[in-house]
Design a protein around this motif. Structure first.
Motif, PDB file in Angstrom:
ATOM      1  N   ILE A   1      26.806 -25.733  55.438  1.00  0.00           N
ATOM      2  CA  ILE A   1      27.264 -26.121  54.273  1.00  0.00           C
ATOM      3  C   ILE A   1      28.380 -27.506  54.452  1.00  0.00           C
ATOM      4  CG2 ILE A   1      28.058 -25.443  52.101  1.00  0.00           C
ATOM      5  CD1 ILE A   1      25.684 -23.956  52.727  1.00  0.00           C
TER       6      ILE A   1
ATOM      7  N   ILE B   1      18.973 -20.520  48.965  1.00  0.00           N
ATOM      8  CA  ILE B   1      18.627 -20.065  50.424  1.00  0.00           C
ATOM      9  C   ILE B   1      17.736 -19.039  50.058  1.00  0.00           C
ATOM     10  CG2 ILE B   1      19.143 -19.427  52.508  1.00  0.00           C
ATOM     11  CD1 ILE B   1      21.992 -21.036  52.118  1.00  0.00           C
TER      12      ILE B   1
ATOM     13  N   ASN C   1      28.267 -28.531  46.396  1.00  0.00           N
ATOM     14  CA  ASN C   1      26.861 -28.616  46.523  1.00  0.00           C
ATOM     15  C   ASN C   1      26.626 -27.175  45.721  1.00  0.00           C
ATOM     16  OD1 ASN C   1      25.967 -31.164  47.167  1.00  0.00           O
ATOM     17  ND2 ASN C   1      27.061 -30.621  49.060  1.00  0.00           N
TER      18      ASN C   1
ATOM     19  N   ILE D   1      16.915 -23.254  53.547  1.00  0.00           N
ATOM     20  CA  ILE D   1      17.635 -23.952  52.241  1.00  0.00           C
ATOM     21  C   ILE D   1      16.139 -24.307  51.367  1.00  0.00           C
ATOM     22  CG2 ILE D   1      18.878 -25.735  51.292  1.00  0.00           C
ATOM     23  CD1 ILE D   1      20.745 -25.741  53.601  1.00  0.00           C
TER      24      ILE D   1
ATOM     25  N   LYS E   1      18.827 -28.142  47.205  1.00  0.00           N
ATOM     26  CA  LYS E   1      20.277 -28.508  47.178  1.00  0.00           C
ATOM     27  C   LYS E   1      20.659 -29.680  46.322  1.00  0.00           C
ATOM     28  CE  LYS E   1      23.388 -30.974  50.321  1.00  0.00           C
ATOM     29  NZ  LYS E   1      23.478 -31.756  51.475  1.00  0.00           N
TER      30      LYS E   1
ATOM     31  N   TYR F   1      23.423 -24.667  46.581  1.00  0.00           N
ATOM     32  CA  TYR F   1      22.348 -24.271  47.588  1.00  0.00           C
ATOM     33  C   TYR F   1      21.504 -23.277  47.244  1.00  0.00           C
ATOM     34  CZ  TYR F   1      24.645 -27.402  50.891  1.00  0.00           C
ATOM     35  OH  TYR F   1      25.584 -28.515  51.423  1.00  0.00           O
TER      36      TYR F   1
END
Length: 83
Positions: free
Chosen positions: A36, A45, A41, A51, A54, A43
């Motif tokens: 990261i 996952i 941001n 990921i 994003k 994310y």
């Protein structure tokens, strides 16, 4: 909400070299702070630890749920639940 639990969502804030669980989230075996960046941001996952998305801004809950529900593993969960 039940939608968050149903989709197995965990929330974390990244601080330099460690993760701070938010909203009662437990430790993630997949998420590593080194993956990261320092700037904000968002994310997403997957359960496989990769990921999936994003973004430089957060998503609305409806948009997030639509993305998750379109993923193959989640689509299979929905089908099994409705059988």
């Amino acid at each position: 909400s039940s939608g968050i639990q149903e989709r197995k969502l965990l929330f974390f804030q990244v601080k330099k070299d460690h993760l701070i669980p938010l909203n009662g989230s437990k430790k993630s075996k997949y998420l590593k702070p080194s993956t990261i960046s320092e700037e904000f941001n968002f994310y997403l996952i997957g359960l496989d630890g990769f990921i999936k998305l994003k973004k430089r801004k957060a998503l609305r809950q409806k948009e997030l749920f639509e993305i998750i529900d379109s993923m193959p593993m989640r689509a299979n969960e929905i089908i099994r639940k409705n059988e």
